[in-house]
Design an enzyme around this catalytic site. Structure first.
Site, short mmCIF file in Angstrom:
data_model
loop_
_atom_site.label_atom_id
_atom_site.label_comp_id
_atom_site.label_asym_id
_atom_site.label_seq_id
_atom_site.Cartn_x
_atom_site.Cartn_y
_atom_site.Cartn_z
N GLU A 27 0.82 -1.23 0.00
CA GLU A 27 0.00 0.00 0.00
C GLU A 27 0.85 1.27 0.00
O GLU A 27 0.86 2.03 0.98
CB GLU A 27 -0.98 0.00 1.18
CG GLU A 27 -2.04 -1.08 1.06
CD GLU A 27 -3.15 -0.95 2.10
OE1 GLU A 27 -2.96 -0.27 3.11
OE2 GLU A 27 -4.22 -1.56 1.89
N GLU A 61 -6.30 -7.99 -0.79
CA GLU A 61 -6.79 -8.06 0.60
C GLU A 61 -8.27 -7.70 0.59
O GLU A 61 -8.69 -6.81 -0.15
CB GLU A 61 -6.09 -7.05 1.51
CG GLU A 61 -4.61 -7.24 1.67
CD GLU A 61 -3.99 -6.19 2.59
OE1 GLU A 61 -4.73 -5.50 3.32
OE2 GLU A 61 -2.76 -6.06 2.56
#
Ligand code: GLA
Length: 680
Positions: free
Chosen positions: A162, A312
């Site tokens: 991320e 995710e």
């Protein structure tokens, strides 16, 4: 059924042995005694988990001391997973540097905009521009690739985790100045294009230029975002260059992005990645805004214009909302199928089992701290069973849309720097256009303004605020070749330097439209909007349009409001050969936009694959040259019936082919246009 339009490429997964549709989990073997691994992997296997992502925060276990590597535990973890038919994505651990590194080399730590250096204990505490940090990142990625680049059970790589935090350390500042020098050639060009005579901003040299992400010249702010984008791109390349020479080409390289996050231009960053992967977390609540989530999947599919991974997603709940409500029973499965419907080839849950301690103790998991399944495990097991049934049918298929929405980071940034109307959130505005399109056309692409528009019958650019001449030329060509283009408010207002287009909106497309914006108005109340047989309102933003060509028609105009807008054009359109260009000068109410969308779809001859499906049943279609697979997701808490345009074969349920389907609340149906062997 749908016309077959080749706008995207199928199949993200390249590993020959992995199932075509993968259920996965984030697993942190470094947090557990090895003796427990087999217990966990057995429960994964029982849930049809065929994928784990490991390693992305485990630097201190991989390199416990500078230059001393320990990958033995990873060899064993990968081999143990393989014994349970589970393949692996390896995360490079650079989002969490070890303490020896940050202690010995504090210059690798990121610096916030107000000059504070980060410290150890959290994550993402590194500077993305630090030359020294990149050397360490290169070395750890290279060591991993040497060890695992030919491991048959490793299917791919996730770089870092991320990407998000930019840094204002001395390295970053010097690189920004060099980046500006490269872009503008000389300081005079920068002064001219940034119009620095304003407020005595004129610079004598590049070193004088402030490095800020807020409260600055709009040109500087836009360039800072572009610099941040290029820096994340080169941050990726640094690790890709370390991995590639030692890895099988079948191992893909990606990173996990975050939905609407606008910290960098995701299209540019994805240029150097093999597939897109994103982390799908939703707002707090028992249900989720499925249209928003649909748009975010379409956004991710648009990065590489092919299938993608959900790297995710939440097993019911997260830990970072104010109140972390768990998704209602059935919604986790509904979300998994939505991902697949939009082109995901893998859905991974974060995380498998809570760490014994650490910042995320409360986050949703599949196993409890004692290693036994928590209730949502069963629902995810059902997803795994579904994927096992549907994988072969969906292999090689992808969504094919006839309509596209343009997402443009330059424009989103430019509006956010100077909203002018506080509620003009460019993402909300994009979604205002996406929602009726999704409802009526059902399959929608979200693409960059630089994407080829070939094959699209209708393209909507909700707020293309920054419009360069090259981009305008592309859009003009699209219209001239018979495409139907709709521009939303604030489009074409700015040039590449975030300066005003002197001819007014829509800038270089004004002559194509045969009209332009005479003045814009931020609204604090609604304004009536009327047409021949139409009545509605505008909110947040209204532009007074002006017709400049006899071929340009007024579709809607404003009613009585502030005097300036009274009876003035609100929506213009112009036919150009078989194509058309339409300019919508206001943020219209949902009903009005719904009806306008219907007229645009009709004009562009776009047909929904399942016309008449109930509005709370999501229709997704994936296909290839041989067949179409319809995925229906009932987002309603009540049962629904859906008519199919032809007889189709159920994939998940046993049963005969039919042209009608019943769906339970949160029920899912997968239907194949070809006879499914298992049902014969
Ligand atoms: C992000 C991170 C994960 C984890 C989850 C929790 O997506 O990538 O490491 O922190 O959030 O929701």
């Amino acid at each position: 059924m749908l016309a077959f339009v080749t706008t995207t490429h199928a199949q993200a997964t390249r590993h020959a042995d992995a199932p075509p549709l993968l259920l996965g989990v984030a697993w942190y073997p470094e947090q557990w005694p090895e003796a427990q691994w087999d217990h966990d992997l057995t429960l994964m296997q029982a849930a049809h988990v065929h994928l784990v992502r490991i390693g992305e925060f485990a630097w201190s276990r991989m390199e416990p001391r500078e230059g001393v590597y320990d990958f033995g535990w990873m060899d064993r973890a990968i081999a143990a997973a393989a014994r349970h038919h589970i393949v692996v994505v390896l995360g490079t651990p650079t989002a969490a540097p070890p303490a020896w590194l940050t202690q010995k080399y504090p210059d690798t730590l990121r610096v916030s905009e107000d000059g504070v250096r980060d410290e150890h204990g959290n994550r993402q505490q590194f500077s993305f521009a630090s030359t020294r940090y990149r050397r360490f990142a290169h070395d750890i990625a290279e060591q991993m690739a040497k060890r695992f680049g030919h491991n048959p059970d490793v299917v791919g790589w996730q770089l870092d985790n991320e990407y998000a935090a930019d840094s204002f350390d001395p390295d970053a500042k010097a690189q920004f100045h060099a980046w500006l020098q490269h872009r503008y050639g000389g300081i005079d060009a920068l002064n001219r294009r940034w119009a620095t005579a304003y407020w005595s901003q004129t610079y004598d040299n590049f070193e004088q230029i402030p490095v800020r992400a807020d409260h600055e010249n709009p040109a500087l702010l836009l360039d800072w975002k572009r610099f941040v984008t290029d820096t994340w791109r080169s941050y990726s390349i640094n690790q890709i260059d370390a991995i590639h020479p030692h890895a099988d080409p079948r191992q893909f390289i990606t990173t996990n992005t975050m939905g609407w996050f606008d910290g960098f231009d995701a299209y540019t960053v994805h240029q150097v990645l093999d597939i897109a992967a994103w982390d799908d977390y939703v707002d707090a609540g028992e249900d989720y805004d499925w249209v928003d989530n649909a748009a975010r999947h379409d956004l991710a599919r648009g990065y590489k214009r092919r299938n993608f991974w959900v790297m995710e997603t939440q097993p019911g709940s997260v830990n970072w909302h104010a109140t972390n409500v768990t998704l209602r029973k059935g919604v986790v499965r509904d979300m998994a199928w939505q991902a697949v419907g939009h082109g995901a080839d893998a859905v991974e849950y974060w995380q498998w089992r809570a760490a014994p301690n650490g910042q995320e103790e409360y986050h949703g998991t599949l196993l409890g701290a004692d290693g036994t399944p928590v209730p949502v495990y069963r629902e995810i097991q059902q997803v795994g069973a579904d994927f096992a049934k549907a994988g072969a049918v969906l292999a090689g298929t992808t969504p094919h849309a006839e309509v596209a929405v343009i997402n443009d980071f330059d424009g989103r940034w430019a509006i956010n720097f100077q909203r002018h109307a506080a509620n003009f959130d460019p993402v909300a505005e994009l979604k205002a256009f996406y929602r009726p399109l999704r409802a009526q056309a059902q399959v929608v692409d979200v693409v960059s303004v630089h994407a080829s528009l070939d094959g699209y019958k209708l393209v909507i650019a909700p707020a293309l605020n920054v419009l360069t001449d090259a981009e305008a030329a592309q859009l003009k060509a699209y219209v001239e070749q018979g495409g139907h283009l709709v521009l939303g408010p604030r489009s074409g207002m700015k040039n590449a330097d975030n300066g005003l287009q002197p001819q007014g909106q829509p800038g270089p497309l004004a002559s194509v439209l045969g009209g332009r914006v005479a003045q814009f108005y931020a609204l604090d109340k609604t304004v009536p909007v009327v047409g021949a047989a139409e009545q509605g309102s505008a909110k947040i933003w209204a532009e007074q349009l002006q017709v400049e060509s006899p071929q340009t028609q007024v579709v809607l105009h404003y009613g009585k409001s502030n005097g300036w807008l009274d009876d003035q054009p609100a929506v213009l359109t112009r036919q150009l050969g078989k194509g058309s260009i339409t300019y919508v000068g206001a943020w219209l109410d949902d009903g009005l936009l719904d009806r306008l969308t219907a007229s645009w779809l009709q004009e562009a001859d776009v047909h929904a694959p399942l016309p008449g499906a109930p509005q709370d049943v999501e229709v997704c279609v994936r296909g290839d040259a041989r067949h179409q697979v319809v995925i229906l997701i009932n987002h309603a808490a009540a049962a629904r019936r859906v008519s199919l345009p032809s007889t189709m074969w159920p994939v998940l349920a046993k049963g005969a082919a039919s042209n009608e389907v019943s769906l339970e609340p949160n029920g899912v149906a997968v239907l194949d246009s070809r006879e499914v062997a298992a049902n014969r």
